[in-house]
Design a protein around this motif. Structure first.
Motif, PDB file in Angstrom:
ATOM      1  N   ASN A 175     112.570  27.958  17.772  1.00 35.08           N
ATOM      2  CA  ASN A 175     113.717  27.582  18.604  1.00 35.08           C
ATOM      3  C   ASN A 175     114.396  26.357  18.003  1.00 35.08           C
ATOM      4  N   VAL A 270      98.391  20.748  19.371  1.00 36.07           N
ATOM      5  CA  VAL A 270      99.666  21.163  19.964  1.00 36.07           C
ATOM      6  C   VAL A 270     100.132  22.491  19.373  1.00 36.07           C
ATOM      7  N   LEU A 271     100.073  22.607  18.050  1.00 32.52           N
ATOM      8  CA  LEU A 271     100.537  23.828  17.397  1.00 32.52           C
ATOM      9  C   LEU A 271      99.626  25.013  17.687  1.00 32.52           C
ATOM     10  N   ALA A 274     100.673  26.385  21.000  1.00 32.09           N
ATOM     11  CA  ALA A 274     101.983  27.023  20.894  1.00 32.09           C
ATOM     12  C   ALA A 274     101.870  28.367  20.192  1.00 32.09           C
ATOM     13  N   GLU A 277     100.157  30.989  22.382  1.00 30.41           N
ATOM     14  CA  GLU A 277     101.100  31.452  23.405  1.00 30.41           C
ATOM     15  C   GLU A 277     102.059  32.484  22.828  1.00 30.41           C
ATOM     16  N   MET A 353     108.113  22.166  13.510  1.00 28.22           N
ATOM     17  CA  MET A 353     107.421  22.974  14.512  1.00 28.22           C
ATOM     18  C   MET A 353     106.936  22.124  15.676  1.00 28.22           C
ATOM     19  N   LEU A 354     106.513  20.897  15.385  1.00 28.74           N
ATOM     20  CA  LEU A 354     106.101  19.991  16.451  1.00 28.74           C
ATOM     21  C   LEU A 354     107.293  19.633  17.337  1.00 28.74           C
ATOM     22  N   ALA A 356     109.978  21.393  17.688  1.00 28.38           N
ATOM     23  CA  ALA A 356     110.391  22.612  18.385  1.00 28.38           C
ATOM     24  C   ALA A 356     109.570  22.825  19.646  1.00 28.38           C
ATOM     25  N   ARG A 357     108.299  22.483  19.600  1.00 28.00           N
ATOM     26  CA  ARG A 357     107.457  22.613  20.796  1.00 28.00           C
ATOM     27  C   ARG A 357     107.897  21.638  21.878  1.00 28.00           C
ATOM     28  N   ALA A 360     111.129  23.131  23.305  1.00 26.93           N
ATOM     29  CA  ALA A 360     110.934  24.371  24.052  1.00 26.93           C
ATOM     30  C   ALA A 360     110.294  24.135  25.413  1.00 26.93           C
ATOM     31  N   THR A 361     109.372  23.171  25.478  1.00 29.42           N
ATOM     32  CA  THR A 361     108.636  22.945  26.727  1.00 29.42           C
ATOM     33  C   THR A 361     109.304  21.933  27.644  1.00 29.42           C
ATOM     34  N   LEU A 368     102.163  16.520  25.456  1.00 28.08           N
ATOM     35  CA  LEU A 368     101.620  17.630  24.674  1.00 28.08           C
ATOM     36  C   LEU A 368     100.367  17.207  23.907  1.00 28.08           C
TER      37      LEU A 368
END
Length: 452
Positions: A175, A270-271, A274, A277, A353-354, A356-357, A360-361, A368
């Motif tokens: 995202n 965290v990853l 994610a 999920e 990616m971190l 993005a999490r 997204a959340t 996180l």
């Protein structure tokens, strides 16, 4: 001659340990060894060559390019790009090998040579050993087979590598990062252009520090080994998070909005959640090392995720991932490997990616990262001892057993010999830092008396 290759290529003080002659000779030897191994399969071989911004990288790049071309290898010179970019481009362009000139997080006087095989993977130990053997044979008088005329390699600047790598990073993000303010510390290193460009294209508001390399200032008081500047900048700018890379950007550490550090174990946690999920965490397993914090292991067990632990070193993490088909692994130091999108640790990808999490959340990075509680971890290096006896000393074994009984299930002890120095490393984790310190100091004294 001692083994040239360490856990991450050949590294040393540039123009003293790592000379132009050595870089050239290793490159020619690598070409010959890969040809003997059938890597080139009768076609004209191609290599991708990149470097970090160290001043010494300029002459070392010239030596590597000259060596490869003299061995009949066509060279795509991509300039200053991160190590994972060279690995990615080696695979994406169908090149037969890749070469990166960098000493990663080391200070500026050092430099290094890293080789990648076809596909962008690090060379196997046996190929590195063979390269050393062939190099030494030539150094002591055995001549090379040299092509002439149209058989010599051609050298081309491949400026498109920058955009192609950034586009790859954006394409694999789950995202966008719109609405996030991010501070990036580039360590005056190889990602000084790439990382800000990628975060900006992904939609983040970007503030950069440590992004003005002059060839001499790489890793100098900044980057993933010196987080104080990043912590201050994140708080000053009211940013959502900060990301720090090392000189060649294969590492990523983070800072939350309060200025608190988020280490590699927390990033992995965290990853891992994610990716599970999203159905991407194969076998519900993440790979770490024996140095992974006990708090990480406890958190993963609580979340129903298995932790596989390897010896220290990202190459061992990667070997386990490839052998068993795992998707995520890494180290506390910030080497994080997302195997579906990278063949090596990629600090920019990890940071994206971190972030993005977080986007997204809608949760803060502190929330996180709170999935795991880091237990106090104390490390003492004990020098000038016989490290080879660390696993055979009865006196030391008894002391470790006593310490483990004292700590119970709330801590652990790890003794290991250094791979590069005459040291034994004593690591103790406990719920209380004072207890960890007392146990570690007691064990260090036993190491001195038993192995000294």
């Amino acid at each position: 001659m001692g083994r040239l290759f360490g856990t991450d290529g050949v590294r040393g003080v540039a123009n003293a340990d790592l000379t132009a002659e050595l870089a050239l000779g290793l490159s020619v030897a690598a070409a010959h060894v890969l040809a003997e191994a059938g890597t080139f399969e009768g076609h004209r071989p191609t290599a991708v060559v990149g470097r970090d911004p160290r001043a010494s990288g300029e002459f070392l790049e010239a030596a590597v390019v000259a060596g490869l071309a003299s061995a009949g290898v066509d060279v795509l010179r991509v300039g200053v790009l991160p190590t994972p970019a060279v690995a990615y481009l080696t695979g994406a362009l169908g090149a037969d090998l890749g070469v990166m000139l960098s000493a990663s997080h080391n200070a500026m006087p050092d430099n290094g040579v890293k080789f990648f095989a076809r596909g962008g993977h690090k060379l196997a130990d046996e190929l590195e050993d063979r390269i050393e053997t062939v190099y030494e044979q030539h150094r002591t008088g055995e001549p090379w087979a040299r092509p002439t005329g149209g058989g010599v390699g051609r050298v081309t600047d491949y400026a498109e590598g920058f955009d192609r790598y950034v586009a790859h990073l954006i394409a694999v993000l789950p995202n966008r990062l719109d609405g996030l303010k991010v501070v990036l510390d580039e360590a005056h290193g190889a990602a000084s252009r790439v990382s800000p460009e990628a975060f900006a294209r992904a939609g983040a508001e970007v503030i950069t520090i440590g992004a003005d390399p002059d060839g001499l200032n790489i890793n100098d008081g900044c980057g993933s080994t010196h987080l104080d500047l990043l912590k201050a900048a994140v708080v000053e700018h009211g940013a959502d998070l900060g990301i720090a890379h090392d000189g060649d950007a294969d590492r990523c550490l983070a800072v939350d909005a309060t200025g608190a550090e988020v280490d590699g174990d927390q990033i992995l946690a965290v990853l891992a959640l994610a990716m599970r999920e999203a159905g991407q965490l194969r076998k519900d397993t993440v790979v770490g090392t024996v140095m992974s914090n006990l708090g990480f292991k406890i958190a993963m067990e609580r979340e129903g995720i298995q932790l596989v632990q390897t010896a220290v070193g990202d190459r061992y993490v990667l070997e386990s991932m490839k052998a068993e088909g795992y998707a995520l692994g890494g180290e506390q130091s910030g080497h994080v490997i997302v195997l579906d999108h990278a063949t090596t640790g990629d600090g920019t990808l990890t940071g994206l990616m971190l972030a993005a999490r977080v986007a997204a959340t809608g949760r803060t990075l502190a929330e996180l990262a709170g999935v795991m509680q880091r237990l106090p971890q104390l490390l003492i290096n004990v020098p000038d001892v016989d490290k080879s006896r660390v696993g055979t000393s009865p006196e030391l074994a008894a002391a470790v057993a006593e310490a483990e009984r004292e700590l119970g299930f709330t801590g652990r002890v790890l003794l290991r010999q250094s791979g590069t120095e005459p040291l034994v490393r004593v690591m103790v984790e406990a719920a209380d830092i004072d207890q960890a310190r007392a146990v570690a100091e007691r064990l260090a004294d036993v190491v001195k008396s038993a192995l000294g």
